[in-house]
Write an enzyme that holds these catalytic residues in place. Structure first.
Site, PDB file in Angstrom:
ATOM      1  N   LEU A  27       0.863  -1.179   0.000  1.00 31.36           N
ATOM      2  CA  LEU A  27       0.000   0.000   0.000  1.00 31.36           C
ATOM      3  C   LEU A  27       0.897   1.225   0.000  1.00 31.36           C
ATOM      4  O   LEU A  27       1.992   1.193   0.576  1.00 31.36           O
ATOM      5  CB  LEU A  27      -0.872   0.041   1.262  1.00 31.36           C
ATOM      6  CG  LEU A  27      -1.986  -0.984   1.412  1.00 31.36           C
ATOM      7  CD1 LEU A  27      -2.691  -0.786   2.740  1.00 31.36           C
ATOM      8  CD2 LEU A  27      -2.973  -0.912   0.270  1.00 31.36           C
ATOM      9  N   ASP A  28       0.433   2.297  -0.609  1.00 28.41           N
ATOM     10  CA  ASP A  28       1.173   3.553  -0.511  1.00 28.41           C
ATOM     11  C   ASP A  28       1.312   3.911   0.969  1.00 28.41           C
ATOM     12  O   ASP A  28       0.440   3.588   1.783  1.00 28.41           O
ATOM     13  CB  ASP A  28       0.431   4.679  -1.225  1.00 28.41           C
ATOM     14  CG  ASP A  28       0.363   4.489  -2.736  1.00 28.41           C
ATOM     15  OD1 ASP A  28       1.137   3.667  -3.269  1.00 28.41           O
ATOM     16  OD2 ASP A  28      -0.471   5.158  -3.373  1.00 28.41           O
ATOM     17  N   LYS A  29       2.379   4.587   1.306  1.00 33.86           N
ATOM     18  CA  LYS A  29       2.717   4.896   2.695  1.00 33.86           C
ATOM     19  C   LYS A  29       1.558   5.497   3.494  1.00 33.86           C
ATOM     20  O   LYS A  29       1.334   5.131   4.633  1.00 33.86           O
ATOM     21  CB  LYS A  29       3.918   5.846   2.712  1.00 33.86           C
ATOM     22  CG  LYS A  29       4.387   6.234   4.092  1.00 33.86           C
ATOM     23  CD  LYS A  29       5.577   7.150   4.051  1.00 33.86           C
ATOM     24  CE  LYS A  29       5.204   8.467   3.451  1.00 33.86           C
ATOM     25  NZ  LYS A  29       5.733   9.630   4.077  1.00 33.86           N
TER      26      LYS A  29
END
Length: 183
Positions: A27-29
């Site tokens: 997942l994106d940060k």
């Protein structure tokens, strides 16, 4: 995340290497929600193939800027690293195929809550695709613009995840409560 997993579990798949053991997808940060982790190499290989073959189903909740003109839509636009900013991704005719489906759940005066189903899984796919149609995700400091309403986080959440269990072959369905929606 990896350090926390290693602390709580006796073993993780080694397929992801030292930096990402057990991690099936990322997942994106700043995106909250569900992630899938494999405890052994067999499960990891099976789940990674399920992801590659697009048998895994992932839906997100996103709050985007503006008024949607339609109840649903499909964005089919290739994505590649930006030629002008190496930290960003961009729509690029020479990029990798990317397909996103979205459905309007609730329209508000200056924003909309969407269910977003990604068919492919490219880096920053939802953020790039929604920005490309003029509806950036609220709280997005990379793909948003300075005139977006201020929010305290990226309003993007991995909401549901469905996949086939690597051992039992049973179809599994998981949902993570969205922190910015009353659903």
């Amino acid at each position: 995340l990896v350090n926390a997993l290693l602390y709580h579990l006796d073993s993780l798949s080694g397929i992801g290497g030292e930096m990402r053991p057990g991690i099936v997808h990322r997942l994106d940060k700043d995106t909250s929600g569900l992630m899938l982790v494999a405890k052994n190499d067999g499960a990891h290989a099976f789940l990674s193939q399920e992801l590659a073959d697009r048998h895994m189903e992932k839906h997100y909740r996103a709050v985007v800027f503006g008024k949607m003109k339609e109840e649903s839509g499909v964005i089919e636009a290739p994505i590649a690293r930006s030629k002008t900013d190496r930290k960003k991704m961009a729509i690029d005719k020479d990029g990798r195929y990317a397909l996103t489906e979205w459905k309007l759940l609730r329209q508000m005066p200056d924003r909309a809550l969407l269910d977003v189903h990604i068919i492919t899984g490219r880096t920053h796919q939802i953020r790039v695709h929604m920005q490309s149609i003029g509806h950036p995700v609220l709280g997005d400091v990379i793909y948003g613009h300075k005139h977006l309403p201020k929010v305290d986080r990226l309003l993007l959440h991995a909401y549901t995840l469905s996949f086939t269990h690597p051992v039992t072959k049973e179809r599994m369905h998981f949902k993570a409560k969205c922190p910015f929606s009353e659903e």
